[in-house]
Motif scaffolding. Structure first.
Motif, short mmCIF file in Angstrom:
data_model
loop_
_atom_site.label_atom_id
_atom_site.label_comp_id
_atom_site.label_asym_id
_atom_site.label_seq_id
_atom_site.Cartn_x
_atom_site.Cartn_y
_atom_site.Cartn_z
N MET A 103 10.55 -102.16 47.87
CA MET A 103 10.02 -101.16 48.80
C MET A 103 9.69 -101.90 50.09
N VAL A 104 10.14 -101.38 51.22
CA VAL A 104 9.86 -102.03 52.51
C VAL A 104 8.35 -102.27 52.65
N GLY A 105 7.98 -103.42 53.16
CA GLY A 105 6.56 -103.72 53.38
C GLY A 105 5.95 -104.49 52.23
N GLU A 106 6.54 -104.38 51.05
CA GLU A 106 6.04 -105.16 49.93
C GLU A 106 6.66 -106.55 49.98
N GLU A 107 6.02 -107.49 49.33
CA GLU A 107 6.60 -108.82 49.28
C GLU A 107 7.95 -108.76 48.56
N PHE A 108 8.93 -109.44 49.08
CA PHE A 108 10.27 -109.37 48.47
C PHE A 108 10.26 -110.10 47.13
N THR A 125 23.50 -110.04 45.55
CA THR A 125 22.88 -108.82 46.06
C THR A 125 23.52 -108.43 47.38
N TYR A 126 23.07 -107.34 47.99
CA TYR A 126 23.79 -106.83 49.17
C TYR A 126 22.88 -105.94 50.01
N GLY A 127 23.25 -105.79 51.28
CA GLY A 127 22.57 -104.85 52.16
C GLY A 127 22.67 -103.48 51.51
N ASP A 128 21.53 -102.76 51.47
CA ASP A 128 21.46 -101.60 50.58
C ASP A 128 20.54 -100.53 51.17
N VAL A 129 20.57 -99.34 50.59
CA VAL A 129 19.53 -98.35 50.89
C VAL A 129 18.27 -98.82 50.15
N VAL A 130 17.12 -98.43 50.68
CA VAL A 130 15.89 -99.00 50.11
C VAL A 130 14.73 -98.00 50.28
N LEU A 131 13.77 -98.07 49.39
CA LEU A 131 12.58 -97.22 49.50
C LEU A 131 11.74 -97.68 50.70
N ASP A 132 11.15 -96.72 51.38
CA ASP A 132 10.32 -97.07 52.53
C ASP A 132 9.06 -96.19 52.46
N PRO A 133 7.88 -96.79 52.51
CA PRO A 133 6.65 -96.00 52.34
C PRO A 133 6.39 -95.04 53.50
N ARG A 134 6.89 -95.34 54.68
CA ARG A 134 6.62 -94.50 55.84
C ARG A 134 7.64 -93.38 55.99
N GLY A 136 10.23 -92.68 53.82
CA GLY A 136 10.86 -92.22 52.58
C GLY A 136 11.91 -93.19 52.08
N MET A 137 12.97 -93.32 52.89
CA MET A 137 14.05 -94.26 52.56
C MET A 137 14.48 -94.93 53.85
N GLY A 138 15.16 -96.02 53.72
CA GLY A 138 15.69 -96.71 54.89
C GLY A 138 16.82 -97.62 54.45
N ILE A 139 17.10 -98.61 55.29
CA ILE A 139 18.19 -99.53 54.99
C ILE A 139 17.68 -100.96 55.10
N CYS A 140 18.04 -101.77 54.16
CA CYS A 140 17.69 -103.19 54.21
C CYS A 140 18.99 -103.95 54.36
N SER A 141 19.17 -104.68 55.44
CA SER A 141 20.45 -105.36 55.68
C SER A 141 20.53 -106.65 54.86
#
Ligand code: IP8
Length: 247
Positions: A103-108, A125-134, A136-141
């Motif tokens: 989840m974005v913002g949490e420690e990886f 692993t790979y750039g992916d869609v990701v949970l985001d607390p603000r 809802g969802m986002g992208i992690c490259s």
């Protein structure tokens, strides 16, 4: 220990939705040295096409849930092709998809990467869609993942594999006289105009991430994955054409 990030423009045709470059994937799987390494790959046309069309980086809206799910599936398919190519070459590789645990913002969470490496298995692993607390969802490259893992695991070297020889003083795809830079630090004035940004950022943004990794005291190289032998030689620690990124 090495982290290798293979750009989406190397393993896919970026302008054609879901078009893999199978021969490049096979060759890079041949060249990849699995011992004590992590592999990260970009999304290319398996991610950016839909992500851009449906503004996935802006967050979860009323009508784009299905596109998040579709991108996650498309990326799993690209990832499976890479894992399969490695396994066919007797290189034990296992996928760790970021959307399933981060989840974005949490420690990886880097611990599982280490656990697999300690057992002689390459975490991929790979750039992916990701949970985001603000939003809802986002992208992690993949570049962001490379930074998180570098910070936690302190590899000896991070190799960015791209579709050009390295970093140039201006876009080599537009300017025939662009000069390849053997080294880049913060001091050079580079001209990024004409580079087409994708949903996870421009070349300028990518360079910022690379420099952030270099600031951790880690060696950072940019090489061309479309030229046979460069990845193998870079992973062997030999001198190869490319750019060293300094802090
Ligand atoms: O190709 C982007 O990852 P990148 C991931 O490493 C998506 O920037 C979902 C477009």
């Amino acid at each position: 220990m090495y982290i290798v990030k293979i750009g989406g423009s190397v393993i896919t045709e970026k302008s054609r939705y879901r078009k893999m470059r199978e021969n490049v994937i096979s060759r890079l799987a041949d060249e990849f040295i699995p011992e004590d390494s992590i592999l990260i790959h970009g999304a290319g046309s398996f991610g950016h096409y839909i992500a851009d069309k449906f503004n996935l980086n802006d967050g979860l809206g009323d009508s784009n849930r299905i596109e998040y799910a579709r991108v996650a599936l498309d990326l799993q398919e690209l990832n499976s092709a890479i894992i399969r190519a490695l396994i066919e070459r007797e290189k034990p590789a296992i996928t760790i998809p970021v959307h399933s645990f981060h989840m974005v913002g949490e420690e990886f969470p880097h611990r599982r990467f280490k656990d697999y490496m300690e057992r002689g298995i390459v975490p991929v692993t790979y750039g992916d869609v990701v949970l985001d607390p603000r939003k809802g969802m986002g992208i992690c490259s993949g570049d962001q993942i490379a930074f998180h893992l570098s910070k936690a695991l302190r590899p000896d070297k991070v190799i960015f594999v791209t579709d050009v020889d390295g970093i140039y003083d201006r876009n080599p795809k537009i300017y025939g006289d662009a000069k390849l830079l053997g080294e880049v630090s913060g001091k050079e004035k580079l001209n990024f105009s004409g580079t087409v940004p994708d949903v996870t950022g421009s070349m300028e943004g990518k360079l910022r991430v690379m420099r952030a990794i270099a600031k951790l005291g880690i060696e950072v190289m940019v090489i061309n994955g479309l030229v046979r032998g460069r990845l193998r030689r870079a992973m062997r620690g030999e001198d190869v054409k490319g750019t060293r990124v300094l802090a």
